[in-house]
Design an enzyme around this catalytic site. Sequence first.
Site, PDB file in Angstrom:
ATOM      1  N   ARG A   1      -6.029  -2.873  -7.977  1.00 34.40           N
ATOM      2  CA  ARG A   1      -4.676  -2.682  -7.426  1.00 34.40           C
ATOM      3  C   ARG A   1      -4.237  -1.280  -7.860  1.00 34.40           C
ATOM      4  O   ARG A   1      -3.988  -1.043  -9.050  1.00 34.40           O
ATOM      5  CB  ARG A   1      -3.720  -3.744  -7.970  1.00 34.40           C
ATOM      6  CG  ARG A   1      -2.273  -3.388  -7.728  1.00 34.40           C
ATOM      7  CD  ARG A   1      -1.327  -4.532  -7.974  1.00 34.40           C
ATOM      8  NE  ARG A   1      -1.447  -5.523  -6.934  1.00 34.40           N
ATOM      9  CZ  ARG A   1      -0.579  -6.516  -6.747  1.00 34.40           C
ATOM     10  NH1 ARG A   1       0.466  -6.654  -7.539  1.00 34.40           N
ATOM     11  NH2 ARG A   1      -0.745  -7.378  -5.765  1.00 34.40           N
TER      12      ARG A   1
ATOM     13  N   HIS B   1      -2.506  -4.278   1.903  1.00 37.80           N
ATOM     14  CA  HIS B   1      -2.615  -5.464   1.025  1.00 37.80           C
ATOM     15  C   HIS B   1      -3.434  -6.525   1.788  1.00 37.80           C
ATOM     16  O   HIS B   1      -2.913  -7.566   2.201  1.00 37.80           O
ATOM     17  CB  HIS B   1      -1.212  -5.972   0.684  1.00 37.80           C
ATOM     18  CG  HIS B   1      -1.176  -6.898  -0.486  1.00 37.80           C
ATOM     19  ND1 HIS B   1      -2.292  -7.255  -1.215  1.00 37.80           N
ATOM     20  CD2 HIS B   1      -0.124  -7.564  -1.081  1.00 37.80           C
ATOM     21  CE1 HIS B   1      -1.951  -8.078  -2.185  1.00 37.80           C
ATOM     22  NE2 HIS B   1      -0.649  -8.281  -2.128  1.00 37.80           N
TER      23      HIS B   1
ATOM     24  N   GLN C   1      -3.683 -10.377   0.799  1.00 39.83           N
ATOM     25  CA  GLN C   1      -2.451 -11.104   1.095  1.00 39.83           C
ATOM     26  C   GLN C   1      -2.457 -11.615   2.533  1.00 39.83           C
ATOM     27  O   GLN C   1      -2.193 -12.783   2.806  1.00 39.83           O
ATOM     28  CB  GLN C   1      -1.242 -10.168   0.867  1.00 39.83           C
ATOM     29  CG  GLN C   1       0.075 -10.827   1.165  1.00 39.83           C
ATOM     30  CD  GLN C   1       0.385 -11.957   0.203  1.00 39.83           C
ATOM     31  OE1 GLN C   1       0.341 -11.764  -1.007  1.00 39.83           O
ATOM     32  NE2 GLN C   1       0.691 -13.142   0.715  1.00 39.83           N
TER      33      GLN C   1
ATOM     34  N   ASP D   1       9.176  -9.140   3.377  1.00 41.54           N
ATOM     35  CA  ASP D   1       8.697  -8.639   2.081  1.00 41.54           C
ATOM     36  C   ASP D   1       9.815  -7.791   1.492  1.00 41.54           C
ATOM     37  O   ASP D   1      10.789  -7.453   2.185  1.00 41.54           O
ATOM     38  CB  ASP D   1       7.398  -7.818   2.296  1.00 41.54           C
ATOM     39  CG  ASP D   1       6.784  -7.325   0.990  1.00 41.54           C
ATOM     40  OD1 ASP D   1       7.124  -7.868  -0.085  1.00 41.54           O
ATOM     41  OD2 ASP D   1       5.958  -6.384   1.037  1.00 41.54           O
TER      42      ASP D   1
ATOM     43  N   CYS E   1       5.347 -12.733   0.868  1.00 41.97           N
ATOM     44  CA  CYS E   1       4.177 -12.622  -0.009  1.00 41.97           C
ATOM     45  C   CYS E   1       4.536 -12.846  -1.472  1.00 41.97           C
ATOM     46  O   CYS E   1       3.666 -13.131  -2.275  1.00 41.97           O
ATOM     47  CB  CYS E   1       3.511 -11.268   0.179  1.00 41.97           C
ATOM     48  SG  CYS E   1       4.601  -9.883  -0.161  1.00 41.97           S
TER      49      CYS E   1
ATOM     50  N   ARG F   1      -3.666 -17.837  -1.833  1.00 40.59           N
ATOM     51  CA  ARG F   1      -4.336 -16.626  -2.353  1.00 40.59           C
ATOM     52  C   ARG F   1      -5.598 -17.042  -3.126  1.00 40.59           C
ATOM     53  O   ARG F   1      -6.645 -16.408  -3.026  1.00 40.59           O
ATOM     54  CB  ARG F   1      -3.397 -15.851  -3.290  1.00 40.59           C
ATOM     55  CG  ARG F   1      -2.159 -15.255  -2.644  1.00 40.59           C
ATOM     56  CD  ARG F   1      -2.486 -14.051  -1.783  1.00 40.59           C
ATOM     57  NE  ARG F   1      -3.163 -12.992  -2.486  1.00 40.59           N
ATOM     58  CZ  ARG F   1      -2.575 -12.043  -3.221  1.00 40.59           C
ATOM     59  NH1 ARG F   1      -1.262 -11.995  -3.299  1.00 40.59           N
ATOM     60  NH2 ARG F   1      -3.292 -11.109  -3.837  1.00 40.59           N
TER      61      ARG F   1
HETATM   62  N1   CP Z   1       1.878 -11.151  -3.473  1.00 38.50           N
HETATM   63  C1   CP Z   1       1.333 -10.523  -4.505  1.00 38.50           C
HETATM   64  O1   CP Z   1       0.395  -9.732  -4.393  1.00 38.50           O
HETATM   65  O2   CP Z   1       1.900 -10.831  -5.722  1.00 38.50           O
HETATM   66  P1   CP Z   1       1.661 -10.069  -7.083  1.00 38.50           P
HETATM   67  O3   CP Z   1       2.234  -8.688  -6.931  1.00 38.50           O
HETATM   68  O4   CP Z   1       2.412 -10.872  -8.121  1.00 38.50           O
HETATM   69  O5   CP Z   1       0.200 -10.006  -7.371  1.00 38.50           O
HETATM   70  N1  NVA Z   2       5.138  -4.463  -0.641  1.00 38.95           N
HETATM   71  C1  NVA Z   2       5.098  -5.017  -1.971  1.00 38.95           C
HETATM   72  C2  NVA Z   2       4.130  -6.134  -2.041  1.00 38.95           C
HETATM   73  C3  NVA Z   2       4.069  -6.822  -3.385  1.00 38.95           C
HETATM   74  C4  NVA Z   2       3.041  -7.910  -3.435  1.00 38.95           C
HETATM   75  C5  NVA Z   2       4.751  -3.919  -2.956  1.00 38.95           C
HETATM   76  O1  NVA Z   2       3.870  -3.105  -2.656  1.00 38.95           O
HETATM   77  O2  NVA Z   2       5.358  -3.877  -4.026  1.00 38.95           O
END
Ligand code: CP
Ligand code: NVA
Length: 305
Positions: free
Chosen positions: A103, A130, A133, A222, A262, A290
């Site tokens: 990530r 993502h 997701q 989101d 999400c 997930r």
């Molecule tokens: N939806 C998602 O990716 O959650 P986290 O940021 O908690 O991993």
């Molecule tokens: N769009 C959000 C998704 C979190 C899972 C972010 O990037 O923070």
Amino acid sequence: MKRDFLAITDFTKDEIYEIMEIARELKKVQKNGKSYKPLKDKSMAMIFQKPSARTRVSFETGMYQLGGHAVYLSPTDIQIGKREAVSDIARVLSRYTDVIMARLFGHEDILELAEYATVPVINGLTDLLHPCQVMSDVFTILEKKGSLENLKIAYIGDGNNVLNSWLNMASRLPMNLVLGTPEEYEPDKEILSMAKKSGVSQIDLYHNPKMAVKNADVIYTDVWVSMGQEKEKELRREIFKEYQVDDDLVNLADDDVIVMHCLPAHRGEEITDSVVDGPHSVVFDEAENRLHVQKAILVKLLGTE
Ligand code: CP
Ligand code: NVA
């Protein structure tokens, strides 16, 4: 040849459905209290430059359930790109582990990680995409609605990494994807145009949430402020305030609409408590999935030998 999963477009339509099928099986095995450990003795490195609850816990638990092991590397551990070059980390982790999940902020960094790694790399979110997701979201919709075809899926809010991955999905699986974003917060131009050019799905864009959700079968939202955008918080809260998914907005959709997010949700901003906790919400099934879908992605990339 190793396979990476950096974007949904790394898989064909058939492969996406194959992963959905594997996930269905793995979920059944799990729910029946059975064990299935095709990844015995395999190890996964998980690099996090940003915080996470779902991604970390579902990948770590998933790897364990499949018989393998996961190593969590926090933002302060390897400090990819700062303490050490991305290309060096890629080569070092490839000597220890069988798969890398990352990530990261910059999408270019995950591309470089994948280029230098000799093991599969999985995108656990970048500023641009993502994909894990949206694979799980589609799995959830298939569970709830049976099929994507003839469904109207309305994405309301920021044109961010999650929406970009939805557009990639729309260039693989046919659907009617309706976007409701403020004018200056549309998704990535190139990804939007690729999705439209693919001709796979009908994609409509509105700058009005009410028009976007009309008769929708799925409402998706989101956060307005993604990780890394904290400095823009006040401005974004002001610009997006018409885009809140509240009961009035949900009432404009189909009677059987499902509401997805999400998570993490910023309750009272992009979505109200009454909607997250209301009868249309499927957010916790979505979060659970997930686990099952990422296990299927791991099995697909690493094989079952
Ligand atoms: N939806 C998602 O990716 O959650 P986290 O940021 O908690 O991993
Ligand atoms: N769009 C959000 C998704 C979190 C899972 C972010 O990037 O923070």
